[in-house]
Design an enzyme around this catalytic site. Structure first.
Site, PDB file in Angstrom:
ATOM      1  N   GLU A 247       0.854  -1.199   0.000  1.00 50.87           N
ATOM      2  CA  GLU A 247       0.000   0.000   0.000  1.00 50.87           C
ATOM      3  C   GLU A 247       0.881   1.237   0.000  1.00 50.87           C
ATOM      4  OE1 GLU A 247      -2.795   0.503   3.182  1.00 50.87           O
ATOM      5  OE2 GLU A 247      -3.603  -1.537   3.019  1.00 50.87           O
ATOM      6  N   GLU A 301     -13.776   5.517  -0.548  1.00 50.70           N
ATOM      7  CA  GLU A 301     -14.670   4.592   0.169  1.00 50.70           C
ATOM      8  C   GLU A 301     -15.403   5.354   1.279  1.00 50.70           C
ATOM      9  OE1 GLU A 301     -12.642   0.661   0.943  1.00 50.70           O
ATOM     10  OE2 GLU A 301     -10.982   1.737  -0.018  1.00 50.70           O
ATOM     11  N   LYS A 304     -15.523   4.301   5.322  1.00 45.56           N
ATOM     12  CA  LYS A 304     -14.342   4.150   6.152  1.00 45.56           C
ATOM     13  C   LYS A 304     -14.413   5.159   7.299  1.00 45.56           C
ATOM     14  CE  LYS A 304     -10.528   2.560   4.803  1.00 45.56           C
ATOM     15  NZ  LYS A 304      -9.164   2.321   4.310  1.00 45.56           N
ATOM     16  N   GLU A 310      -9.135   9.343   5.130  1.00 40.51           N
ATOM     17  CA  GLU A 310      -9.384   7.911   4.981  1.00 40.51           C
ATOM     18  C   GLU A 310     -10.415   7.613   3.893  1.00 40.51           C
ATOM     19  OE1 GLU A 310      -8.147   5.016   6.399  1.00 40.51           O
ATOM     20  OE2 GLU A 310      -6.522   6.345   7.017  1.00 40.51           O
TER      21      GLU A 310
END
Length: 462
Positions: A247, A301, A304, A310
């Site tokens: 990541e 997203e 999250k 985030e």
């Protein structure tokens, strides 16, 4: 996964959201972007089925919640492999299983289960005769390091070395696997903006940092972080073990204290990283080992938790539109040119250019670089992204909620960014062009009325 002679780019496909496209649509998106490597956080059957026959290599995951069961029972991992791997492989090109994720910082304290779980998963893969094709690994966070600066002093936390790090590295070596590392220069940057330059974090030109212990010069924070992990492995005797960056990414939006979380910076970081991985060699410490990287993440997203950042790491919105435009393949890099390259003023439309095409030195201090409204929305947006990204213009004042955000129009924001770049470059000839998206304005009264002149002067330091 075979780590070849050139670096590779993959992407993390997280699904902590309630508005994402269907898995078959996502597979088509991956193909359209030329992405042939994807990393998942589970073994969802609809996703694995959609990836069947796609030619896309897949890393799947056994989640932290199942580590204790996997560590305690071979029958559990046998069944897990039989249910989640064998029905899909090889039509779905599963090439790795990530056992847990950032286990060392798991609040549920699952560290002791990690290596036994990895060994049981490997034994179950062997039972079904696929262990030679599917690697077993586990992503670790940079917080596993006790020391990371300078890079040559990299070392793992002492309380982790004997219980888990050495056994894990030994297992990875014995099974011809690799260490997965989640590396985020963004976190180091926002915690140290007084000592880390944005150019260093963004892979832009900078003087670099010399490691005092070995003389190696680092031109990016990312490479310094990666080499700190290599140094930590070297210190334990694992000098040949390979690494995959499982990541890394940069958010396009964040909270007020998350300095640098902007679309322009996200585009600069990820775009320059892709170029670095696909066209460069390894790191200063391991120059002959290509970089293999999974960007985080495919989508924003919305479910999250945590800070705003985030929910804003995605390269794409859930509607499949790009958050920002960067190439993800070698072919894309060849066809992608920054919107602004300080070219000739002959590129400026005649109607927009000063009569002579040049500005005298005596008048230079009175000039402004403003957006050319006739250039078209795409050209303006590309030039704005360049100015705020690779160009290094100070675009904080035009972020949402900042003093010069309003009026919220592309032309107003572009004018601000172009002039910031122009002033930063000491009003040099050629620094107000942006491929025809900007022009020099000699009369401050003609500066776009959308921006208050006193605000503009305040922020560009005139």
């Amino acid at each position: 996964m075979t780590l070849g002679d050139s670096g590779t780019i993959g992407i993390n496909y997280g699904r902590v959201a309630n508005n994402l496209p269907s898995p078959p649509q996502v597979v088509q998106l991956l193909k359209a972007q030329g992405l042939n490597k994807v990393k998942l956080y589970d073994t969802d059957s609809t996703v694995l089925s959609a990836l069947s026959g796609s030619g896309i290599s897949v890393t799947v995951a056994l989640p932290n919640e199942q580590l204790s069961s996997a560590a305690g029972s071979r029958s559990f991992t046998d069944k897990w492999v039989q249910t989640n791997i064998i029905p899909y492989y090889p039509k779905t090109l599963i090439d790795a299983i990530a056992v847990g994720n950032e286990v060392f910082v798991d609040p549920k304290n699952t560290t002791t289960f990690l290596v036994p779980a990895m060994k049981n998963v490997y034994a179950s893969l062997s039972k079904y005769d696929v262990a030679s094709k599917i690697k077993v690994c586990s992503p670790v966070a940079l917080s596993a390091l006790q020391s990371s600066y300078p890079s040559s002093s990299g070392s793992f936390k002492s309380d982790l070395i004997e219980p888990v790090v050495k056994p894990m590295l030994s297992f990875l070596k014995q099974t011809d696997s690799y260490l997965m590392v989640n590396a985020y220069p963004f976190f180091a940057y926002i915690a140290n903006t007084d000592t880390i330059s944005l150019d260093y974090a963004m892979f832009r030109d900078n003087k670099g940092i010399t490691d005092p212990n070995n003389g190696l010069v680092y031109k990016s924070l990312f490479e310094a972080q990666v080499d700190a992990v290599f140094a930590a492995m070297n210190a334990l005797g694992f000098k040949d073990l390979k690494m995959v960056i499982s990541e890394t990414g940069w958010p396009s939006s964040g909270d007020e204290n998350e300095v640098g979380a902007t679309p322009a910076n996200a585009a600069a970081y990820n775009g320059n990283l892709v170029r670095r991985v696909l066209t460069g060699k390894g790191t200063p410490l391991r120059p002959n080992q290509p970089l293999n990287v999974y960007l985080f993440a495919l989508f924003n997203e919305n479910q999250k938790t945590g800070p705003t950042s985030e929910r804003n790491y995605g390269l794409f919105y859930p509607n499949e539109k790009k958050v920002y435009d960067i190439p993800l393949t070698l072919e894309g890099l060849k066809n992608h040119q920054p919107a602004m390259k300080n070219g000739s003023k002959n590129q400026v439309p005649a109607a927009a250019a000063p009569p002579s095409g040049e500005v005298s030195a005596s008048k230079a201090a009175q000039t402004w670089c403003v957006a050319n409204g006739e250039a078209g929305e795409k050209k303006l947006q590309d030039a704005l992204d360049y100015a705020c990204g690779e160009g290094g213009a100070d675009c904080h004042p035009i972020q949402e909620g900042a003093k010069c955000y309003n009026p919220n129009s592309l032309e107003a924001h572009a004018s601000y960014a172009f002039n910031s770049y122009y002033q930063k470059n000491a009003r040099k000839s050629g620094s107000c062009d942006f491929g025809g998206a900007a022009y020099l304005n000699l009369a401050t009264a003609c500066f776009p009325q959308a921006i208050e002149l006193d605000k503009f002067e305040e922020f560009v330091g005139v």
